[in-house]
Design a protein around this motif. Structure first.
Motif, PDB file in Angstrom:
ATOM      1  N   TYR A 274      36.083  31.494  42.607  1.00  0.00           N
ATOM      2  CA  TYR A 274      35.179  30.836  41.607  1.00  0.00           C
ATOM      3  C   TYR A 274      35.743  29.989  40.918  1.00  0.00           C
ATOM      4  O   TYR A 274      35.277  28.910  40.494  1.00  0.00           O
ATOM      5  CB  TYR A 274      34.232  31.877  40.810  1.00  0.00           C
ATOM      6  CG  TYR A 274      33.078  32.450  41.485  1.00  0.00           C
ATOM      7  CD1 TYR A 274      32.539  31.844  42.802  1.00  0.00           C
ATOM      8  CD2 TYR A 274      32.397  33.616  40.932  1.00  0.00           C
ATOM      9  CE1 TYR A 274      31.553  32.483  43.387  1.00  0.00           C
ATOM     10  CE2 TYR A 274      31.200  34.334  41.626  1.00  0.00           C
ATOM     11  CZ  TYR A 274      30.700  33.573  42.884  1.00  0.00           C
ATOM     12  OH  TYR A 274      29.585  34.161  43.364  1.00  0.00           O
ATOM     13  N   LYS A 275      37.152  30.302  40.490  1.00  0.00           N
ATOM     14  CA  LYS A 275      37.761  29.281  39.609  1.00  0.00           C
ATOM     15  C   LYS A 275      38.473  28.072  40.542  1.00  0.00           C
ATOM     16  O   LYS A 275      38.562  26.946  40.099  1.00  0.00           O
ATOM     17  CB  LYS A 275      39.019  30.190  38.712  1.00  0.00           C
ATOM     18  CG  LYS A 275      38.563  30.674  37.526  1.00  0.00           C
ATOM     19  CD  LYS A 275      39.579  31.428  36.812  1.00  0.00           C
ATOM     20  CE  LYS A 275      39.262  31.682  35.514  1.00  0.00           C
ATOM     21  NZ  LYS A 275      40.242  32.354  34.848  1.00  0.00           N
TER      22      LYS A 275
ATOM     23  N   TRP B  88      30.556  29.382  37.321  1.00  0.00           N
ATOM     24  CA  TRP B  88      30.168  29.006  38.625  1.00  0.00           C
ATOM     25  C   TRP B  88      28.491  28.756  38.866  1.00  0.00           C
ATOM     26  O   TRP B  88      28.118  27.737  39.611  1.00  0.00           O
ATOM     27  CB  TRP B  88      30.273  29.925  39.775  1.00  0.00           C
ATOM     28  CG  TRP B  88      30.424  29.660  41.121  1.00  0.00           C
ATOM     29  CD1 TRP B  88      28.938  30.308  41.843  1.00  0.00           C
ATOM     30  CD2 TRP B  88      31.105  29.180  42.169  1.00  0.00           C
ATOM     31  NE1 TRP B  88      29.292  29.996  43.288  1.00  0.00           N
ATOM     32  CE2 TRP B  88      30.224  29.054  43.351  1.00  0.00           C
ATOM     33  CE3 TRP B  88      32.225  28.425  42.052  1.00  0.00           C
ATOM     34  CZ2 TRP B  88      30.718  28.342  44.378  1.00  0.00           C
ATOM     35  CZ3 TRP B  88      32.709  27.665  43.259  1.00  0.00           C
ATOM     36  CH2 TRP B  88      32.096  27.582  44.457  1.00  0.00           C
TER      37      TRP B  88
ATOM     38  N   GLU C 196      37.022  35.968  40.636  1.00  0.00           N
ATOM     39  CA  GLU C 196      37.765  35.143  39.720  1.00  0.00           C
ATOM     40  C   GLU C 196      38.374  34.174  40.465  1.00  0.00           C
ATOM     41  O   GLU C 196      38.235  32.922  40.154  1.00  0.00           O
ATOM     42  CB  GLU C 196      38.707  36.108  38.702  1.00  0.00           C
ATOM     43  CG  GLU C 196      39.222  35.053  37.551  1.00  0.00           C
ATOM     44  CD  GLU C 196      39.899  35.890  36.533  1.00  0.00           C
ATOM     45  OE1 GLU C 196      39.634  35.373  35.115  1.00  0.00           O
ATOM     46  OE2 GLU C 196      40.313  36.716  36.738  1.00  0.00           O
TER      47      GLU C 196
ATOM     48  N   THR D 181      25.850  36.197  30.191  1.00  0.00           N
ATOM     49  CA  THR D 181      26.904  37.126  30.450  1.00  0.00           C
ATOM     50  C   THR D 181      26.295  38.589  30.446  1.00  0.00           C
ATOM     51  O   THR D 181      26.839  39.511  31.098  1.00  0.00           O
ATOM     52  CB  THR D 181      28.035  36.912  29.964  1.00  0.00           C
ATOM     53  OG1 THR D 181      28.095  36.885  28.559  1.00  0.00           O
ATOM     54  CG2 THR D 181      28.721  35.521  30.735  1.00  0.00           C
TER      55      THR D 181
ATOM     56  N   TYR E 217      37.797  42.450  41.666  1.00  0.00           N
ATOM     57  CA  TYR E 217      37.559  41.469  40.461  1.00  0.00           C
ATOM     58  C   TYR E 217      38.494  40.339  40.732  1.00  0.00           C
ATOM     59  O   TYR E 217      38.357  39.098  40.217  1.00  0.00           O
ATOM     60  CB  TYR E 217      38.126  42.351  39.250  1.00  0.00           C
ATOM     61  CG  TYR E 217      37.334  43.660  38.984  1.00  0.00           C
ATOM     62  CD1 TYR E 217      35.965  43.449  38.603  1.00  0.00           C
ATOM     63  CD2 TYR E 217      37.772  44.877  39.143  1.00  0.00           C
ATOM     64  CE1 TYR E 217      35.165  44.437  38.493  1.00  0.00           C
ATOM     65  CE2 TYR E 217      37.146  45.906  38.618  1.00  0.00           C
ATOM     66  CZ  TYR E 217      35.609  46.026  38.274  1.00  0.00           C
ATOM     67  OH  TYR E 217      34.899  46.812  37.929  1.00  0.00           O
ATOM     68  N   THR E 218      39.833  40.642  41.180  1.00  0.00           N
ATOM     69  CA  THR E 218      40.904  39.505  41.458  1.00  0.00           C
ATOM     70  C   THR E 218      40.350  38.565  42.126  1.00  0.00           C
ATOM     71  O   THR E 218      40.429  37.167  41.836  1.00  0.00           O
ATOM     72  CB  THR E 218      42.161  40.177  42.043  1.00  0.00           C
ATOM     73  OG1 THR E 218      42.569  41.101  41.052  1.00  0.00           O
ATOM     74  CG2 THR E 218      43.000  38.935  42.390  1.00  0.00           C
TER      75      THR E 218
ATOM     76  N   THR F  24      33.300  33.500  34.273  1.00  0.00           N
ATOM     77  CA  THR F  24      33.621  32.642  35.430  1.00  0.00           C
ATOM     78  C   THR F  24      32.474  32.780  36.305  1.00  0.00           C
ATOM     79  O   THR F  24      32.163  31.581  36.823  1.00  0.00           O
ATOM     80  CB  THR F  24      34.945  33.236  36.361  1.00  0.00           C
ATOM     81  OG1 THR F  24      36.195  33.402  35.361  1.00  0.00           O
ATOM     82  CG2 THR F  24      35.256  32.626  37.438  1.00  0.00           C
TER      83      THR F  24
ATOM     84  N   GLU G  44      36.338  37.207  30.686  1.00  0.00           N
ATOM     85  CA  GLU G  44      36.529  35.980  31.203  1.00  0.00           C
ATOM     86  C   GLU G  44      36.112  36.093  32.633  1.00  0.00           C
ATOM     87  O   GLU G  44      35.545  35.068  33.063  1.00  0.00           O
ATOM     88  CB  GLU G  44      38.072  36.076  31.300  1.00  0.00           C
ATOM     89  CG  GLU G  44      38.679  34.708  32.176  1.00  0.00           C
ATOM     90  CD  GLU G  44      40.050  34.877  32.152  1.00  0.00           C
ATOM     91  OE1 GLU G  44      40.600  33.670  32.563  1.00  0.00           O
ATOM     92  OE2 GLU G  44      40.715  35.634  31.433  1.00  0.00           O
ATOM     93  N   LEU G  45      35.950  37.154  33.276  1.00  0.00           N
ATOM     94  CA  LEU G  45      35.310  37.371  34.691  1.00  0.00           C
ATOM     95  C   LEU G  45      33.885  37.043  34.701  1.00  0.00           C
ATOM     96  O   LEU G  45      33.465  36.169  35.601  1.00  0.00           O
ATOM     97  CB  LEU G  45      35.700  38.920  35.173  1.00  0.00           C
ATOM     98  CG  LEU G  45      35.001  38.899  36.704  1.00  0.00           C
ATOM     99  CD1 LEU G  45      35.644  37.731  37.586  1.00  0.00           C
ATOM    100  CD2 LEU G  45      35.165  40.311  37.268  1.00  0.00           C
TER     101      LEU G  45
ATOM    102  N   TYR H  16      36.099  44.925  34.716  1.00  0.00           N
ATOM    103  CA  TYR H  16      35.805  43.381  34.436  1.00  0.00           C
ATOM    104  C   TYR H  16      35.964  43.309  32.774  1.00  0.00           C
ATOM    105  O   TYR H  16      36.008  44.239  31.824  1.00  0.00           O
ATOM    106  CB  TYR H  16      34.590  43.148  34.930  1.00  0.00           C
ATOM    107  CG  TYR H  16      33.449  43.849  34.217  1.00  0.00           C
ATOM    108  CD1 TYR H  16      32.840  43.201  33.289  1.00  0.00           C
ATOM    109  CD2 TYR H  16      32.727  44.808  34.814  1.00  0.00           C
ATOM    110  CE1 TYR H  16      31.690  43.873  32.423  1.00  0.00           C
ATOM    111  CE2 TYR H  16      31.641  45.622  34.255  1.00  0.00           C
ATOM    112  CZ  TYR H  16      31.241  44.917  32.855  1.00  0.00           C
ATOM    113  OH  TYR H  16      30.273  45.542  32.557  1.00  0.00           O
TER     114      TYR H  16
END
Length: 391
Positions: free
Chosen positions: A284-285, A76, A281, A87, A277-278, A72, A68-69, A65
């Protein structure tokens, strides 16, 4: 964009536990499966696009990770739950249950008492027993087909030396979304008696119009160094991606996070799979609009179940549910034994439900129904149950 939650998707022969395990569990593939806590809905198309785009790279080595993750996830939680987290305190894990195992091992000792609130998610029992800790039950109180917390007993259990408390919020299987006052009282008791609070909030995003989720951590009065609240969350229930195995834990402070991360490492959990991971992200985006429509559909399904049971005047009752996609069905007024109820569901109704006894002794003559399916499937399931128990 309008999403279709009434499309029937054939999940057979995809190695889906819910479908391809029916023969072994229920003795027949003719069973309508309404048990495992996943959904029969396609997830947000943004997720599919993100996974396909990542797959085009066609290299699947070790991945990790990045900031940015984590940001995100942070965004959220802040926008969805007014939960402002650092974070630096987020740890990633393949699932809530592995995280609970690690928390029990990290912050309790063999013989320590750990409180749970049955009827409750079955792994809560095993994460205590398997590490030679003592289960202390604080059973929920039934009142007018609604459950409440026995705070008097809970405080007494904390006074008597309980080391930790595993909270299910929202509650599986009874569908309670704890009020702000209820969560505050539980948090206050934990802080008063120095009890660790492991708060499983995996269903936090699936809330009906009459409820609101309050993360336990947001109601803490302790300073950061004295906090003992760990929050366990994931997009898996929210967006139907449990098979991608990605969750996270928010620790109360850096020292606690280091202890927890070290235990996760001992268990061999260092990185998640590439698509976890993909997925995290992407949903949540881009998944909030999909989620809003999902919750509307689930609330319609819940209301359908209640209406059908009431109109049928059957002896089967449904407990009030304020969130999750799980309905706690009460068969006590049928006059049948638990085994007779199970047999009737399998042989006459041909509907597969989760056995109430797996949630504790309080589940005698209860079953759990999963309503995360198209309305036509939910209606068929409840009609089968009504017909079977009218005979």
């Amino acid at each position: 964009m309008k999403y279709d939650f009434n499309q029937t998707i054939n999940r057979e022969n995809t190695r889906a536990v819910k479908y391809d395990f029916r023969e072994k569990l229920f003795g027949s593939n003719e069973i309508l499966p309404m048990w495992v806590a996943d959904m029969d809905f396609a997830s947000t198309p943004f997720l599919q696009e993100a996974i396909i785009e990542r797959a085009r790279h066609n290299v699947y080595g070790y991945t990790t990770y990045d900031k940015e993750l984590l940001e995100t996830v942070q965004s959220w939680l802040k926008e969805r739950h007014q939960f402002d987290v650092s974070t630096d305190l987020i740890s990633l894990s393949p699932g809530v249950i592995p995280s609970l195992h690690a928390l029990v091992q990290s912050f309790t000792e063999e013989g320590d008492q750990i409180v749970i609130q049955p009827p409750v998610y079955p792994p809560f029992f095993s994460v205590v027993k398997e590490h030679n800790r003592e289960i202390v039950e604080n059973p929920l109180i039934e009142k007018d087909h609604h459950y409440e917390i026995n705070f008097t007993q809970l405080e007494e259990q904390f006074k008597n030396g309980a080391k930790a408390f595993i909270l299910c919020s929202p509650h599986n299987p009874v569908g309670r979304v704890w009020t702000q006052d209820e969560v505050q009282r539980m948090v206050d008791l934990c802080e008063k008696y120095d009890v660790y609070l492991f708060s499983d909030e995996i269903h936090a995003d699936i809330i009906f119009s009459e409820g609101r989720h309050y993360p336990s951590e947001t109601l803490s009065n302790n300073s950061e160094s004295n906090k003992r609240i760990f929050t366990l969350m994931a997009p898996s229930k929210t967006f139907n991606i449990a098979g991608l195995q990605g969750s996270y834990v928010i620790s109360p402070n850096q020292k606690s996070k280091e202890i927890f991360d070290k235990q996760l490492g001992r268990q061999g959990f260092v990185v998640l799979n590439t698509f976890a991971y993909t997925a995290m992200e992407a949903v949540y985006k881009h998944g909030e609009d999909w989620l809003e429509q999902l919750n509307e559909q689930l609330q319609e399904n819940r209301d359908l179940v209640h209406r059908k049971l009431q109109e049928s005047k059957t002896s089967v009752k449904a407990f009030d549910s304020e969130g999750t996609y799980l309905i706690w069905l009460d068969f006590r007024d049928t006059g049948l034994s638990h085994d007779e109820i199970s047999r009737k569901l399998k042989e006459d109704a041909k509907v597969g439900l989760n056995d109430g006894k797996s949630f504790g002794d309080q589940g005698e003559c209860f079953m759990r129904l999963n309503i995360a399916s198209p309305s036509s499937v939910v209606e068929e399931a409840i009609d089968r149950i009504i017909q079977a128990f009218k005979k």
